[in-house]
Design a protein around this motif. Structure first.
Motif: not given
Length: 374
Positions: A220-238, A99-104
């Motif tokens: 509820x499912x349209x809420x954003x991401x608040x302080x969420x870690x994208x596991x394994x996504x090196x772009x955000x480094x945890x 997800x992170x790879x494709x979005x960026x």
């Protein structure tokens, strides 16, 4: 530089893809199964088991757009499945990494945006028929059902209806540049007529989308991401990330109309927030909006011209935009503010994008009508 005129406004020029290449069948199949997984409370568990597929193998823009929409659906389902207790704080690596790879790569964010949830999330039942209610089916949903599908389809029809409006914005600015009053009159009339049609569709959201169902099973499912870690996504480094949720405020239509008609809003928290939401639009939409903002001012030209017929059509545009904002305000109160109060919701009175809205929307409505020419 002259703008390229989108033929379908801000919908894709070709209909969204109905499936990915066979190597990505696990994503397609799980997306189709997601409403049942959510109903059983097993979505996050099953999503975490998905094979980690590499989106670099996707070859076309349509494939990438569909994959981004599916991964966004998965990410929000995984995080917000148990929102009544507390949303999760991580996206499983099986979703997060692609997800992170494709979005960026697409110059987007790994979050469910209006572009993924609405503009690229439909098909025509009759492929040769119009893009309108009665001929629209939603490709991806959470719990699904009539209310969720109707809510999305209503927005898709509005976006489709806007095609002549967007074309007329461009031709209207070109008419100002060449001082072609006849062409400008036709452009303003087209904008006003289209706003009338868009308003008539917006009102129809109530036909098959119940406020209680929307507030408890869709929003509820349209809420954003608040302080969420994208596991394994090196772009955000945890590092935990924060992204605004999907919202109609990420549509390019309202800021486009403000820019074209010269409607200016005094600075407030919502203006700041709406400007931030531009970053969630597809990059081509952002560029088009910037070009219109830098184009010739229709309003300034009319003020110097003092032409009664042109002013009448301009005022029709302002009144149409104001009525659309009035209706949006009424729906926001009906579908979010009142249910939140009735249920004493801990989420508070916020739109799906995450911003307090009622006072600001009323202010923007008044500022719109203040632009009527005498």
């Amino acid at each position: 530089m002259q703008q390229a005129i989108p033929q379908r406004a801000f919908l894709p020029e070709t209909d969204p893809l109905l499936q990915l290449p066979s190597a990505f069948s696990a994503w397609d199949e799980t997306a189709a199964e997601l409403p049942r997984l959510l109903a059983a409370g097993r979505a996050r568990e099953m999503l975490a088991r998905l094979p980690r597929l590499d989106p670099q193998a996707l070859e076309t823009a349509g494939e990438r757009e569909r994959a981004l929409g599916i991964l966004s659906l998965f990410g929000h389902a995984a995080v917000h499945e148990s929102w009544r207790q507390a949303s999760a704080t991580t996206v499983p690596a099986s979703i997060a990494v692609p997800w992170v790879s494709l979005a960026l790569a697409m110059r987007r964010f790994p979050v469910l945006t209006y572009a993924s949830h609405g503009q690229n999330n439909w098909k025509r039942i009759d492929p040769n028929g119009p893009i309108q209610l009665g001929n629209l089916a939603v490709l991806r949903n959470f719990f699904g059902g009539l209310d969720e599908n109707w809510f999305v389809a209503t927005h898709v029809e509005i976006e489709a209806q806007a095609a002549p409006l967007v074309r007329s914005v461009v031709t209207g600015q070109q008419a100002v540049a060449t001082k072609d009053q006849s062409s400008l009159l036709r452009a303003l009339r087209s904008i006003a007529d289209t706003l009338d049609a868009m308003h008539a569709t917006l009102v129809r959201v109530r036909e098959n989308c119940d406020p209680y169902i929307f507030f408890t099973r869709v929003q509820p499912f349209m809420q954003g991401m608040k302080n969420v870690v994208y596991e394994g996504a090196t772009e955000y480094a945890g590092v935990p990330q924060n992204f605004a949720g999907g919202s109609g405020a990420q549509s390019t239509l309202m800021p486009l109309l403000d820019a074209a008609l010269g409607v200016r809003h005094a600075g407030d928290a919502l203006i700041t927030y709406l400007h931030e939401l531009r970053r969630y639009m597809p990059h081509a939409h952002q560029e088009f909006l910037t070009q219109v903002e830098q184009g010739h001012s229709i309003r300034d030209y009319l003020i110097t011209l003092h032409d009664r017929s042109l002013n009448e059509q301009y005022n029709r545009c302002i009144e149409g935009l104001g009525r659309f904002r009035e209706e949006h305000l009424a729906i926001s109160v009906e579908y979010i503010q009142k249910p939140a109060r009735q249920q004493a919701s801990l989420r508070g009175e916020h739109g799906t994008g995450g911003s307090p809205f009622v006072g600001y929307l009323e202010k923007h409505r008044k500022e719109t009508f203040a632009n009527l020419l005498q």
